[in-house]
Design a protein around this motif. Structure first.
Motif, PDB file in Angstrom:
ATOM      1  N   LYS A   1       0.854  -1.198   0.000  1.00 58.31           N
ATOM      2  CA  LYS A   1       0.000   0.000   0.000  1.00 58.31           C
ATOM      3  C   LYS A   1       0.883   1.239   0.000  1.00 58.31           C
ATOM      4  CE  LYS A   1      -4.358  -1.649   0.800  1.00 58.31           C
ATOM      5  NZ  LYS A   1      -5.720  -1.187   1.030  1.00 58.31           N
TER       6      LYS A   1
ATOM      7  N   LEU B   1      -7.693  -2.206   9.235  1.00 53.35           N
ATOM      8  CA  LEU B   1      -7.505  -3.227   8.203  1.00 53.35           C
ATOM      9  C   LEU B   1      -7.143  -2.640   6.837  1.00 53.35           C
ATOM     10  CD1 LEU B   1      -7.666  -6.293   7.928  1.00 53.35           C
ATOM     11  CD2 LEU B   1     -10.027  -6.052   7.210  1.00 53.35           C
ATOM     12  N   LEU B   2      -7.710  -1.483   6.523  1.00 56.56           N
ATOM     13  CA  LEU B   2      -7.495  -0.901   5.190  1.00 56.56           C
ATOM     14  C   LEU B   2      -6.072  -0.377   5.001  1.00 56.56           C
ATOM     15  CD1 LEU B   2      -9.275  -0.165   2.652  1.00 56.56           C
ATOM     16  CD2 LEU B   2      -9.529   2.079   3.647  1.00 56.56           C
TER      17      LEU B   2
ATOM     18  N   TRP C   1      -1.334  -6.674   9.168  1.00 52.22           N
ATOM     19  CA  TRP C   1      -2.549  -6.773   8.361  1.00 52.22           C
ATOM     20  C   TRP C   1      -3.094  -8.211   8.386  1.00 52.22           C
ATOM     21  CZ3 TRP C   1      -2.924  -9.898   3.939  1.00 52.22           C
ATOM     22  CH2 TRP C   1      -4.199  -9.892   3.358  1.00 52.22           C
TER      23      TRP C   1
ATOM     24  N   ARG D   1      -6.773  -9.411   9.530  1.00 54.99           N
ATOM     25  CA  ARG D   1      -7.741  -9.948   8.553  1.00 54.99           C
ATOM     26  C   ARG D   1      -8.242 -11.314   9.029  1.00 54.99           C
ATOM     27  NH1 ARG D   1      -9.521  -8.207   2.810  1.00 54.99           N
ATOM     28  NH2 ARG D   1     -10.784  -9.997   2.327  1.00 54.99           N
TER      29      ARG D   1
ATOM     30  N   ALA E   1     -15.374   2.976   5.914  1.00 60.35           N
ATOM     31  CA  ALA E   1     -15.301   2.161   4.685  1.00 60.35           C
ATOM     32  C   ALA E   1     -16.584   1.373   4.484  1.00 60.35           C
ATOM     33  CB  ALA E   1     -14.104   1.203   4.762  1.00 60.35           C
ATOM     34  N   GLY E   2     -17.302   1.093   5.586  1.00 59.20           N
ATOM     35  CA  GLY E   2     -18.461   0.211   5.498  1.00 59.20           C
ATOM     36  C   GLY E   2     -19.752   0.891   5.119  1.00 59.20           C
TER      37      GLY E   2
ATOM     38  N   THR F   1     -19.016   3.952   0.713  1.00 59.93           N
ATOM     39  CA  THR F   1     -18.932   3.375  -0.632  1.00 59.93           C
ATOM     40  C   THR F   1     -20.282   2.843  -1.121  1.00 59.93           C
ATOM     41  OG1 THR F   1     -18.071   1.525   0.610  1.00 59.93           O
ATOM     42  CG2 THR F   1     -16.502   2.733  -0.743  1.00 59.93           C
TER      43      THR F   1
ATOM     44  N   VAL G   1      -7.248   2.373  -7.296  1.00 55.90           N
ATOM     45  CA  VAL G   1      -6.564   1.685  -6.206  1.00 55.90           C
ATOM     46  C   VAL G   1      -5.086   2.001  -6.383  1.00 55.90           C
ATOM     47  CG1 VAL G   1      -6.080  -0.573  -5.201  1.00 55.90           C
ATOM     48  CG2 VAL G   1      -8.308  -0.135  -6.181  1.00 55.90           C
TER      49      VAL G   1
ATOM     50  N   ARG H   1      -0.896   1.396  -5.291  1.00 61.83           N
ATOM     51  CA  ARG H   1       0.138   0.553  -4.685  1.00 61.83           C
ATOM     52  C   ARG H   1       1.505   1.184  -4.934  1.00 61.83           C
ATOM     53  NH1 ARG H   1      -3.758  -1.394  -2.919  1.00 61.83           N
ATOM     54  NH2 ARG H   1      -4.379  -3.577  -2.787  1.00 61.83           N
TER      55      ARG H   1
ATOM     56  N   PRO I   1     -14.487  -3.189  -9.087  1.00 57.55           N
ATOM     57  CA  PRO I   1     -14.941  -2.154  -8.147  1.00 57.55           C
ATOM     58  C   PRO I   1     -14.512  -2.435  -6.706  1.00 57.55           C
ATOM     59  CG  PRO I   1     -16.774  -3.529  -8.839  1.00 57.55           C
ATOM     60  CD  PRO I   1     -15.620  -3.910  -9.702  1.00 57.55           C
ATOM     61  N   PHE I   2     -14.260  -3.715  -6.385  1.00 54.05           N
ATOM     62  CA  PHE I   2     -13.873  -4.064  -5.018  1.00 54.05           C
ATOM     63  C   PHE I   2     -12.385  -4.379  -4.912  1.00 54.05           C
ATOM     64  CE2 PHE I   2     -18.429  -5.021  -5.312  1.00 54.05           C
ATOM     65  CZ  PHE I   2     -18.911  -4.355  -4.192  1.00 54.05           C
ATOM     66  N   GLY I   3     -11.580  -3.966  -5.887  1.00 51.52           N
ATOM     67  CA  GLY I   3     -10.146  -4.270  -5.863  1.00 51.52           C
ATOM     68  C   GLY I   3      -9.929  -5.732  -6.221  1.00 51.52           C
TER      69      GLY I   3
ATOM     70  N   ARG J   1      -6.022  -8.297  -0.748  1.00 52.39           N
ATOM     71  CA  ARG J   1      -6.558  -7.086  -0.114  1.00 52.39           C
ATOM     72  C   ARG J   1      -7.907  -6.684  -0.705  1.00 52.39           C
ATOM     73  NH1 ARG J   1      -2.508  -4.381   3.372  1.00 52.39           N
ATOM     74  NH2 ARG J   1      -4.427  -3.477   4.138  1.00 52.39           N
TER      75      ARG J   1
ATOM     76  N   CYS K   1     -11.785  -6.135  -1.125  1.00 45.43           N
ATOM     77  CA  CYS K   1     -12.724  -5.627  -0.125  1.00 45.43           C
ATOM     78  C   CYS K   1     -13.320  -6.768   0.712  1.00 45.43           C
ATOM     79  CB  CYS K   1     -13.858  -4.885  -0.835  1.00 45.43           C
ATOM     80  SG  CYS K   1     -15.086  -4.265   0.301  1.00 45.43           S
TER      81      CYS K   1
HETATM   82  C1  HEM Z   1     -20.022  -0.715  -2.999  1.00 45.16           C
HETATM   83  C2  HEM Z   1     -19.393  -0.788  -1.852  1.00 45.16           C
HETATM   84  C3  HEM Z   1     -17.903  -0.943  -1.690  1.00 45.16           C
HETATM   85  C4  HEM Z   1     -16.891  -0.706  -2.570  1.00 45.16           C
HETATM   86  C5  HEM Z   1     -16.995  -0.179  -4.010  1.00 45.16           C
HETATM   87  C6  HEM Z   1     -15.651  -1.037  -1.891  1.00 45.16           C
HETATM   88  C7  HEM Z   1     -14.392  -0.961  -2.483  1.00 45.16           C
HETATM   89  C8  HEM Z   1     -13.227  -1.409  -1.878  1.00 45.16           C
HETATM   90  C9  HEM Z   1     -11.953  -1.509  -2.538  1.00 45.16           C
HETATM   91  C10 HEM Z   1     -11.662  -1.126  -3.985  1.00 45.16           C
HETATM   92  C11 HEM Z   1     -11.069  -2.012  -1.638  1.00 45.16           C
HETATM   93  C12 HEM Z   1      -9.600  -2.342  -1.906  1.00 45.16           C
HETATM   94  C13 HEM Z   1      -8.691  -1.184  -1.605  1.00 45.16           C
HETATM   95  C14 HEM Z   1      -7.251  -1.483  -1.976  1.00 45.16           C
HETATM   96  O1  HEM Z   1      -6.925  -2.558  -2.472  1.00 45.16           O
HETATM   97  O2  HEM Z   1      -6.412  -0.588  -1.774  1.00 45.16           O
HETATM   98  C15 HEM Z   1     -11.779  -2.193  -0.389  1.00 45.16           C
HETATM   99  C16 HEM Z   1     -11.199  -2.653   0.772  1.00 45.16           C
HETATM  100  C17 HEM Z   1     -11.872  -2.704   1.972  1.00 45.16           C
HETATM  101  N1  HEM Z   1     -13.219  -2.522   2.169  1.00 45.16           N
HETATM  102 FE1  HEM Z   1     -14.585  -2.077   0.771  1.00 45.16          FE
HETATM  103  N2  HEM Z   1     -15.938  -1.436  -0.625  1.00 45.16           N
HETATM  104  C18 HEM Z   1     -17.299  -1.417  -0.462  1.00 45.16           C
HETATM  105  C19 HEM Z   1     -18.000  -1.780   0.679  1.00 45.16           C
HETATM  106  C20 HEM Z   1     -17.433  -2.130   1.871  1.00 45.16           C
HETATM  107  C21 HEM Z   1     -18.163  -2.510   3.061  1.00 45.16           C
HETATM  108  C22 HEM Z   1     -19.682  -2.649   3.147  1.00 45.16           C
HETATM  109  C23 HEM Z   1     -17.223  -2.734   4.043  1.00 45.16           C
HETATM  110  C24 HEM Z   1     -17.413  -3.160   5.476  1.00 45.16           C
HETATM  111  C25 HEM Z   1     -18.546  -3.506   6.000  1.00 45.16           C
HETATM  112  C26 HEM Z   1     -15.912  -2.490   3.463  1.00 45.16           C
HETATM  113  C27 HEM Z   1     -14.711  -2.570   4.136  1.00 45.16           C
HETATM  114  C28 HEM Z   1     -13.481  -2.634   3.518  1.00 45.16           C
HETATM  115  C29 HEM Z   1     -12.237  -2.913   4.230  1.00 45.16           C
HETATM  116  C30 HEM Z   1     -12.076  -3.089   5.735  1.00 45.16           C
HETATM  117  C31 HEM Z   1     -11.219  -2.974   3.258  1.00 45.16           C
HETATM  118  C32 HEM Z   1      -9.760  -3.300   3.480  1.00 45.16           C
HETATM  119  C33 HEM Z   1      -9.542  -4.798   3.284  1.00 45.16           C
HETATM  120  C34 HEM Z   1      -8.099  -5.243   3.461  1.00 45.16           C
HETATM  121  O3  HEM Z   1      -7.180  -4.519   3.090  1.00 45.16           O
HETATM  122  O4  HEM Z   1      -7.939  -6.373   3.959  1.00 45.16           O
HETATM  123  N3  HEM Z   1     -16.075  -2.145   2.143  1.00 45.16           N
HETATM  124  N4  HEM Z   1     -13.106  -1.845  -0.558  1.00 45.16           N
END
Ligand code: HEM
Length: 442
Positions: A73, A89-90, A97, A101, A255-256, A259, A322, A324, A381-383, A387, A389
């Motif tokens: 990161k 965690l993020l 980490w 996790r 984060a929760g 988004t 995203v 890195r 969209p979620f990476g 790592r 989401c």
């Molecule tokens: C549409 C909804 C969401 C989108 C688009 C989204 C997007 C992302 C993305 C792109 C990452 C990766 C970031 C990276 O690699 O640098 C991420 C990580 C994360 N997201 Fe989401 N997220 C969403 C919803 C949520 C929800 C609902 C939660 C918790 C309830 C959440 C908690 C987290 C956490 C804690 C991480 C870090 C995970 C790690 O590094 O192990 N996100 N999210």
């Protein structure tokens, strides 16, 4: 192609010393578009640091997934986020980490998430009640209210309705840092700007909410298995320090909800701009639910609803890039990248690339029916990789349920002109102005 001052590499023209800082700060989205027109891996320079815009799915897959060990990161992301999120965690790396996790993952198991369906539909039903008689709503505020409540009731096992305004205001204060003029990026980090001070105020407000949450649930964690209980027990047993508990709760609180709330705001906006699509969604919801509130059993039949959300996150990805940092020299798509460079992987660009999507500026949920031969990382969209989401299942379930529950009772129409939304770039891409809409009872 132009010769930039980014170490003599080819990228968009910048001015001496500031590199591309001003172009970037004026409009990051157009800046990324300009870079991506020059190739799949394009250098640029911001505030004296070398960046690469990486917009080919194969290269993105290598960075996030198959060769993730070579990328971290990194300091750029830490500087952007750690002041707010600490080492949750993020933002954490390495062993720290991994350990976090592993501790948290069980609270995001499929059965656990599926057990939150009732909370999700209850909170959406409350909003539908509120909208009766309303002439106009700011759909982004409304979606935030719903997603904060769902998050608190499910993962924190408590109601924080009384804090929704505080959280919304604090998010505005924290987000204002992203609007600081480009010149602020050139100041040494220890010089506090008005934007930093505002962000600090936001962080203090969020900390107050977290304190209250912990107070409410202290002594009541034993025997429960939501996220807050798991973390409180770990703290009481001396496994995590108080600071880690705080960092983790702030991370999940922000984060929760932000988004998912953005994803839904964009979904409503795109539906209102495309009435035929909106009517098809209403037809599916009426047909499957027959007027009832959706349950887990209905989800498999709400296929079009699901595609609408998938397509909205393609069109307006809530996390639009995203980032890195390369921890050693690497080669990507034939380009040598030196250790310490920062790689920006923009969903904003990849999700609109004509190589993977026909007519990408059309909102067309139908494109997600059936199989496709586009590369895996043409949609992320979620990476991706380790790592990825942790909340992905939670967010998808929540978005589909909120959309279906609200579409039962209301049709949302544009209050203004329509057209491409003006976005602002922070950790997320958010609308620059409130998204005003008119809820018509059906
Ligand atoms: C549409 C909804 C969401 C989108 C688009 C989204 C997007 C992302 C993305 C792109 C990452 C990766 C970031 C990276 O690699 O640098 C991420 C990580 C994360 N997201 Fe989401 N997220 C969403 C919803 C949520 C929800 C609902 C939660 C918790 C309830 C959440 C908690 C987290 C956490 C804690 C991480 C870090 C995970 C790690 O590094 O192990 N996100 N999210």
């Amino acid at each position: 192609m132009a010769e930039s001052d980014a170490g003599g590499l080819e990228g968009p023209d910048g001015w001496p010393v500031v590199g591309n800082t001003f172009q970037f700060a004026r409009d990051p989205f157009s800046f990324y578009e300009r870079c991506a027109d020059m190739g799949d891996v394009v250098p640029y320079e911001i505030a004296g640091r070398t960046f690469y815009l990486v917009s080919h799915p194969e290269a993105i897959e290598r960075v996030l997934s198959t060769e993730h060990g070579t990328f971290e990161k990194g300091s750029f992301q830490r500087e952007q986020l750690s002041g707010i999120l600490g080492e949750g965690l993020l933002t954490s790396e390495g062993e720290r980490w991994r350990e976090q996790r592993q501790r948290i993952q069980p609270t995001f198991g499929p059965e656990k998430i599926d057990s939150y369906v009732g909370i999700m539909t209850d909170c959406a039903t409350d909003a539908a009640e509120r909208w009766r008689g309303e002439q106009r709503i700011a759909v982004d505020d409304e979606m935030r209210r719903i997603t904060v409540q769902i998050l608190a009731r499910s993962l924190f096992g408590t109601d924080i309705s009384d804090h929704v305004e505080t959280i919304a205001e604090a998010m505005g204060d924290i987000g204002a840092q992203a609007e600081a003029p480009a010149a602020a990026a050139l100041l040494p980090e220890w010089v506090p700007t008005p934007w930093d001070r505002r962000a600090r105020r936001g962080v203090e407000a969020i900390d107050g909410v977290i304190e209250d949450l912990i107070d409410r649930r202290r002594g009541d964690a034993e025997g429960r298995d939501d996220l807050l209980s798991t973390l409180l027990v770990a703290h009481e047993e001396g496994e995590i320090r108080r600071g880690t508990l705080r960092d983790q709760l702030v991370t999940f609180l922000l984060a929760g909800h932000e988004t998912t709330s953005l994803a839904l705001s964009y979904t409503w906006y795109l539906l209102a701009e495309n009435p035929d699509t909106r009517e098809r969604l209403h037809a599916e919801v009426d047909d499957v639910l027959g007027g009832a509130v959706p349950t887990m059993a209905d989800l498999g039949d709400l296929k079009y609803t699901e595609r609408v959300v998938t397509e909205a996150m393609r069109y307006y990805p809530p996390v639009h890039r995203v980032v890195r940092e390369a921890s050693e020299d690497v080669e990507l798509q034939g380009r040598s990248i030196e250790a310490g460079s920062i790689l920006t992987m923009p969903q904003w660009i990849v999700h609109r690339d004509r190589r993977w999507y026909d007519d990408p500026l059309r909102f067309r949920p139908e494109r997600w029916a059936g199989d496709s031969d586009r590369p895996d990382y043409a949609y992320f969209p979620f990476g991706g990789g380790p790592r990825r989401c942790i909340g992905m299942r939670f967010a998808k379930l929540e978005a589909q349920l909120i959309l279906a529950t609200l579409a039962r009772a209301h049709r949302l129409e544009l209050a203004g002109e329509g057209g491409p939304l003006e976005l602002q770039s922070g950790v997320t891409a958010s609308p620059a102005e409130p998204v005003e809409m008119i809820p018509r009872a059906r």
